[in-house]
Write a protein that holds these residues in place. Structure first.
Motif, PDB file in Angstrom:
ATOM      1  N   ILE A  18       7.850  -0.228   5.320  1.00  0.00           N
ATOM      2  CA  ILE A  18       7.382  -0.643   6.646  1.00  0.00           C
ATOM      3  C   ILE A  18       6.247  -1.657   6.485  1.00  0.00           C
ATOM      4  CG2 ILE A  18       8.029   1.520   7.778  1.00  0.00           C
ATOM      5  CD1 ILE A  18       5.071   2.376   7.611  1.00  0.00           C
ATOM      6  N   ASP A  19       5.888  -2.307   7.600  1.00  0.00           N
ATOM      7  CA  ASP A  19       4.789  -3.275   7.652  1.00  0.00           C
ATOM      8  C   ASP A  19       5.039  -4.427   6.679  1.00  0.00           C
ATOM      9  OD1 ASP A  19       2.517  -4.396   8.590  1.00  0.00           O
ATOM     10  OD2 ASP A  19       1.121  -2.976   7.690  1.00  0.00           O
ATOM     11  N   LEU A  20       6.039  -5.235   7.000  1.00  0.00           N
ATOM     12  CA  LEU A  20       6.559  -6.230   6.057  1.00  0.00           C
ATOM     13  C   LEU A  20       6.230  -7.659   6.436  1.00  0.00           C
ATOM     14  CD1 LEU A  20       9.740  -4.147   5.942  1.00  0.00           C
ATOM     15  CD2 LEU A  20       8.560  -4.770   3.849  1.00  0.00           C
ATOM     16  N   TYR A  21       5.143  -7.857   7.141  1.00  0.00           N
ATOM     17  CA  TYR A  21       4.757  -9.190   7.595  1.00  0.00           C
ATOM     18  C   TYR A  21       4.561 -10.177   6.439  1.00  0.00           C
ATOM     19  CZ  TYR A  21       0.889 -12.460   8.465  1.00  0.00           C
ATOM     20  OH  TYR A  21       0.065 -13.551   8.465  1.00  0.00           O
ATOM     21  N   ARG A  22       4.077  -9.689   5.285  1.00  0.00           N
ATOM     22  CA  ARG A  22       3.755 -10.585   4.170  1.00  0.00           C
ATOM     23  C   ARG A  22       4.873 -10.698   3.124  1.00  0.00           C
ATOM     24  NH1 ARG A  22      -1.419  -8.125   5.065  1.00  0.00           N
ATOM     25  NH2 ARG A  22      -3.001  -9.665   5.622  1.00  0.00           N
ATOM     26  N   SER A  23       6.033 -10.167   3.390  1.00  0.00           N
ATOM     27  CA  SER A  23       7.119 -10.250   2.411  1.00  0.00           C
ATOM     28  C   SER A  23       7.485 -11.696   2.101  1.00  0.00           C
ATOM     29  CB  SER A  23       8.355  -9.521   2.941  1.00  0.00           C
ATOM     30  OG  SER A  23       8.152  -8.131   2.982  1.00  0.00           O
ATOM     31  N   GLN A  24       7.757 -11.961   0.813  1.00  0.00           N
ATOM     32  CA  GLN A  24       8.121 -13.304   0.377  1.00  0.00           C
ATOM     33  C   GLN A  24       8.587 -13.233  -1.076  1.00  0.00           C
ATOM     34  OE1 GLN A  24       4.693 -15.902  -0.335  1.00  0.00           O
ATOM     35  NE2 GLN A  24       3.358 -14.119  -0.188  1.00  0.00           N
ATOM     36  N   HIS A  25       9.162 -14.325  -1.561  1.00  0.00           N
ATOM     37  CA  HIS A  25       9.467 -14.418  -2.981  1.00  0.00           C
ATOM     38  C   HIS A  25       8.175 -14.738  -3.721  1.00  0.00           C
ATOM     39  CE1 HIS A  25      13.663 -13.952  -4.164  1.00  0.00           C
ATOM     40  NE2 HIS A  25      13.949 -14.257  -2.908  1.00  0.00           N
ATOM     41  N   ASN A  33       0.843  -1.190   0.000  1.00  0.00           N
ATOM     42  CA  ASN A  33       0.000   0.000   0.000  1.00  0.00           C
ATOM     43  C   ASN A  33       0.882   1.245   0.000  1.00  0.00           C
ATOM     44  OD1 ASN A  33      -2.868  -0.933   0.236  1.00  0.00           O
ATOM     45  ND2 ASN A  33      -1.997  -2.004   1.992  1.00  0.00           N
ATOM     46  N   ILE A  34       0.380   2.308  -0.569  1.00  0.00           N
ATOM     47  CA  ILE A  34       1.178   3.527  -0.688  1.00  0.00           C
ATOM     48  C   ILE A  34       1.575   4.085   0.679  1.00  0.00           C
ATOM     49  CG2 ILE A  34      -0.866   5.028  -0.849  1.00  0.00           C
ATOM     50  CD1 ILE A  34       0.772   6.749  -2.836  1.00  0.00           C
ATOM     51  N   ASN A  35       0.766   3.843   1.716  1.00  0.00           N
ATOM     52  CA  ASN A  35       1.123   4.345   3.043  1.00  0.00           C
ATOM     53  C   ASN A  35       2.083   3.423   3.791  1.00  0.00           C
ATOM     54  OD1 ASN A  35      -0.642   2.287   3.600  1.00  0.00           O
ATOM     55  ND2 ASN A  35      -2.072   3.518   4.823  1.00  0.00           N
ATOM     56  N   ASN A  36       2.560   2.363   3.141  1.00  0.00           N
ATOM     57  CA  ASN A  36       3.603   1.516   3.724  1.00  0.00           C
ATOM     58  C   ASN A  36       4.974   1.831   3.129  1.00  0.00           C
ATOM     59  OD1 ASN A  36       2.088   0.103   5.597  1.00  0.00           O
ATOM     60  ND2 ASN A  36       1.492  -1.478   4.138  1.00  0.00           N
ATOM     61  N   VAL A  37       5.038   2.972   2.431  1.00  0.00           N
ATOM     62  CA  VAL A  37       6.309   3.468   1.896  1.00  0.00           C
ATOM     63  C   VAL A  37       6.574   4.832   2.525  1.00  0.00           C
ATOM     64  CG1 VAL A  37       7.599   4.127  -0.170  1.00  0.00           C
ATOM     65  CG2 VAL A  37       5.934   2.262  -0.288  1.00  0.00           C
ATOM     66  N   ILE A  38       7.742   4.989   3.138  1.00  0.00           N
ATOM     67  CA  ILE A  38       8.139   6.251   3.772  1.00  0.00           C
ATOM     68  C   ILE A  38       9.132   6.973   2.859  1.00  0.00           C
ATOM     69  CG2 ILE A  38       9.215   7.320   5.793  1.00  0.00           C
ATOM     70  CD1 ILE A  38       6.641   5.939   6.498  1.00  0.00           C
ATOM     71  N   TYR A  39       8.882   8.266   2.638  1.00  0.00           N
ATOM     72  CA  TYR A  39       9.794   9.073   1.825  1.00  0.00           C
ATOM     73  C   TYR A  39      10.447  10.122   2.720  1.00  0.00           C
ATOM     74  CZ  TYR A  39      11.294  12.857  -1.289  1.00  0.00           C
ATOM     75  OH  TYR A  39      12.028  13.829  -1.913  1.00  0.00           O
ATOM     76  N   SER A  40      11.785  10.139   2.703  1.00  0.00           N
ATOM     77  CA  SER A  40      12.540  11.149   3.448  1.00  0.00           C
ATOM     78  C   SER A  40      13.145  12.129   2.457  1.00  0.00           C
ATOM     79  CB  SER A  40      13.643  10.486   4.289  1.00  0.00           C
ATOM     80  OG  SER A  40      14.476  11.481   4.862  1.00  0.00           O
ATOM     81  N   VAL A  83      -1.434  -4.088  -5.920  1.00  0.00           N
ATOM     82  CA  VAL A  83      -1.803  -3.538  -4.602  1.00  0.00           C
ATOM     83  C   VAL A  83      -1.467  -2.052  -4.533  1.00  0.00           C
ATOM     84  CG1 VAL A  83      -1.260  -3.594  -2.131  1.00  0.00           C
ATOM     85  CG2 VAL A  83      -1.637  -5.730  -3.376  1.00  0.00           C
ATOM     86  N   PHE A  84      -0.293  -1.681  -5.035  1.00  0.00           N
ATOM     87  CA  PHE A  84       0.105  -0.277  -5.000  1.00  0.00           C
ATOM     88  C   PHE A  84      -0.837   0.590  -5.835  1.00  0.00           C
ATOM     89  CE2 PHE A  84       2.475   3.420  -6.494  1.00  0.00           C
ATOM     90  CZ  PHE A  84       2.968   3.919  -5.300  1.00  0.00           C
ATOM     91  N   LEU A  85      -1.169   0.138  -7.031  1.00  0.00           N
ATOM     92  CA  LEU A  85      -2.047   0.929  -7.902  1.00  0.00           C
ATOM     93  C   LEU A  85      -3.424   1.134  -7.278  1.00  0.00           C
ATOM     94  CD1 LEU A  85      -1.175  -0.607 -11.395  1.00  0.00           C
ATOM     95  CD2 LEU A  85      -0.376   1.561 -10.433  1.00  0.00           C
ATOM     96  N   VAL A  86      -4.010   0.058  -6.732  1.00  0.00           N
ATOM     97  CA  VAL A  86      -5.353   0.173  -6.150  1.00  0.00           C
ATOM     98  C   VAL A  86      -5.319   0.969  -4.847  1.00  0.00           C
ATOM     99  CG1 VAL A  86      -7.303  -1.120  -5.204  1.00  0.00           C
ATOM    100  CG2 VAL A  86      -6.177  -1.910  -7.295  1.00  0.00           C
ATOM    101  N   SER A  87      -4.219   0.897  -4.096  1.00  0.00           N
ATOM    102  CA  SER A  87      -4.133   1.701  -2.869  1.00  0.00           C
ATOM    103  C   SER A  87      -4.132   3.183  -3.195  1.00  0.00           C
ATOM    104  CB  SER A  87      -2.884   1.327  -2.065  1.00  0.00           C
ATOM    105  OG  SER A  87      -1.693   1.817  -2.670  1.00  0.00           O
TER     106      SER A  87
END
Length: 545
Positions: free
Chosen positions: A428-435, A412-419, A444-448
């Protein structure tokens, strides 16, 4: 602090005293039941109810009519919660007294160990006001822990009663005794609520005792000196995972590192820790570092690095358009680097439509109408939503991903932090990360972006620009790496994300807009038998709103 609210302090003191008297009278009634004591217990119940109502009215009136400092508001909220639970304790005392009338002899209750617990209940209630007045952290924790003691008392007596019930001895008396012991255990639940309300006043955030203990252990393990009261604990709301998330900052050392505390389901938190460590091994600095990790029964907790910056969706609404342009450039370059570095050249079946089926019950619970039945217009058959999903699953099986990458998993777009200061992005929020298939992250990014709750023309224009930019980036990546079925898998992924997103959207019109787009995509995918990737082109305009 209560003295600053006219009438509240006095009524709150009276409520505590009357509940103490009720507990004392109930204990006396259990030891030696008399009609006079029984009448006393019942007559006081209405007075306790009235005191609770007076306090409740005073709290809401003050909140509505008076401009209060944050600490005053927290105090009022806590007093309201405490008053409700004190009134419940008074009700449990009445219920206990009622149950005594069903015993064949009052002496029967002496077969069970409850007296010490009743005395502790009385003493615990007497500590409420001093703890509130002195902001005594250890006192608040002591009140919370009384629930554990009463649970232990209940379990021991429960096991004893079950033994006698199995052999059929004094069944009625044992069942009545179980009810009495059960009401005492429920008093413990109310004392826990009271203790946590006191923690709220002292710490400044709503936190459960288990979360508090987990936070304290993580802070100690991470090397922080001092007590939990030495940190600012700011709750972060909005998580749909069921986890408690908060930002933690040391008060006495402004230069000290900030951190994020996360507590919740053991499996989820453990997997997030594993994924964070994996990400940091592959791409150091891209995700938060893990400071400490604790497991406790079915729950776990995590203390991680706090990453400064803003979420990527916030850059969309920044008045400086160059910031958004720069953020998207850095973001896309970072994503490309991740995909190229973690690519595994093996075909991989995907399961995006299976995910839609797995979430069907949650979707229909929120929007029961979002399951189109089979219909027809003349000789033209219109398939049901379920039939479309199954048809798309067949298509998905025929067009696997040609390679896999290490994906975010909840992109989701709000799980990316820009500095802007560091000119970097973080995940952030990487519980579902996998290959897995990178197209899952893309969809997911587009629909978010599509789901962002902004509907004015300028905002939707910026959202559309962000969607178009990332789509073109992903499509170019697909072409550069020979991914011929990109459009088909993207259509499946976006349809899945549209459908599953409706369970988070209570705006019926907007939920139906996503649902109809999902149906359109699935119909386009299934209306002709797809024999080659060239038979389908993803309609980007479907992401415009």
């Amino acid at each position: 602090m209560l003295k600053s609210f006219e009438g509240l302090d006095e009524n709150f003191r009276f409520l505590i005293m009357e509940v103490q008297n009720q507990i004392k009278a109930t204990f006396q009634f259990l030891l030696e039941p008399t009609p006079a004591t029984y009448d006393k217990i019942f007559s006081k119940d209405d007075y306790i109810d009235n005191l609770k109502n007076v306090i409740e009215n005073k709290c809401f009136t003050t909140l509505n009519q008076t401009k209060l400092a944050p600490d005053q508001m927290k105090c009022l909220r806590a007093v309201h919660v405490i008053s409700i639970n004190l009134e419940r304790i008074g009700d449990y005392c009445v219920n206990i007294a009622k149950q005594m009338g069903y015993l064949s002899t009052p002496r029967f209750l002496e077969n069970f160990d409850y007296k010490d617990s009743f005395l502790k209940i009385h003493d615990t209630v007497s500590e409420i006001l001093p703890v509130l007045q002195k902001a005594n952290l250890s006192g608040a924790l002591s009140i919370c822990r009384m629930e554990d003691e009463l649970d232990t008392m209940y379990k021991e007596n429960f096991d004893k009663i079950m033994i006698h019930l199995r052999i059929g001895r004094n069944v009625e008396d044992h069942i009545t005794s179980l009810f009495i012991i059960r009401y005492m255990e429920r008093i413990g639940d109310s004392l826990l609520n009271i203790g946590e309300a006191l923690l709220f006043v002292i710490i400044g955030e709503r936190i459960k005792i288990q979360q508090f203990q987990a936070l304290q252990r993580n802070l100690n393990k991470s090397g922080m000196q001092g007590d939990v009261t030495d940190v600012d604990f700011q709750g972060i709301w909005g998580s749909r995972s069921g986890c408690r998330i908060a930002r933690v900052e040391e008060k006495k050392s402004p230069q000290a590192r900030d951190s994020i505390f996360k507590e919740g389901n053991l499996r989820k938190i453990r997997q997030e820790k594993i994924n964070l460590e994996c990400w940091n091994e592959i791409f150091p600095g891209l995700v938060p570092r893990v400071f400490s990790y604790q497991e406790d029964g079915e729950n776990a907790s995590l203390l991680t690095e706090f990453l400064s910056g803003c979420t990527l969706d916030e850059t969309i609404f920044n008045p400086d358009r160059e910031i958004l342009k720069n953020a998207l450039f850095i973001f896309e370059q970072t994503v490309q680097h991740i995909w190229e570095q973690t690519m595994s050249e093996h075909a991989l079946p995907t399961n995006m439509m299976r995910q839609a089926l797995d979430r069907m019950s949650s979707i229909l619970q929120v929007h029961p109408e979002l399951m189109r039945p089979a219909m027809g217009i003349g000789s033209i058959a219109i398939p049901s939503a379920g039939e479309l999903i199954k048809g798309c699953m067949d298509i998905e099986a025929r067009f696997p991903a040609p390679f896999s990458v290490f994906i975010h998993g909840d992109f989701n777009i709000n799980n990316v932090i820009y500095s802007h200061l560091d000119q970097k992005v973080y995940f952030i929020d990487l519980y579902r990360s996998q290959h897995a298939d990178y197209v899952q992250d893309v969809s997911v990014f587009l629909v978010s972006n599509f789901r962002l709750p902004a509907f004015d023309r300028e905002s939707r224009k910026r959202i559309s620009e962000t969607i178009t930019s990332f789509y073109k980036f992903a499509r170019n990546f697909a072409r550069a790496h020979g991914d011929e079925s990109f459009d088909i898998r993207l259509g499946l992924g976006v349809a899945r994300s549209f459908y599953t997103s409706t369970r988070f959207e209570l705006n019926r019109a907007f939920a139906h807009a996503m649902y109809n787009r999902c149906l359109f995509l699935m119909e386009r995918l299934t209306e002709h038998e797809l024999k080659s990737p060239a038979d389908f082109s993803f309609p980007l305009e479907i992401l415009n709103y």
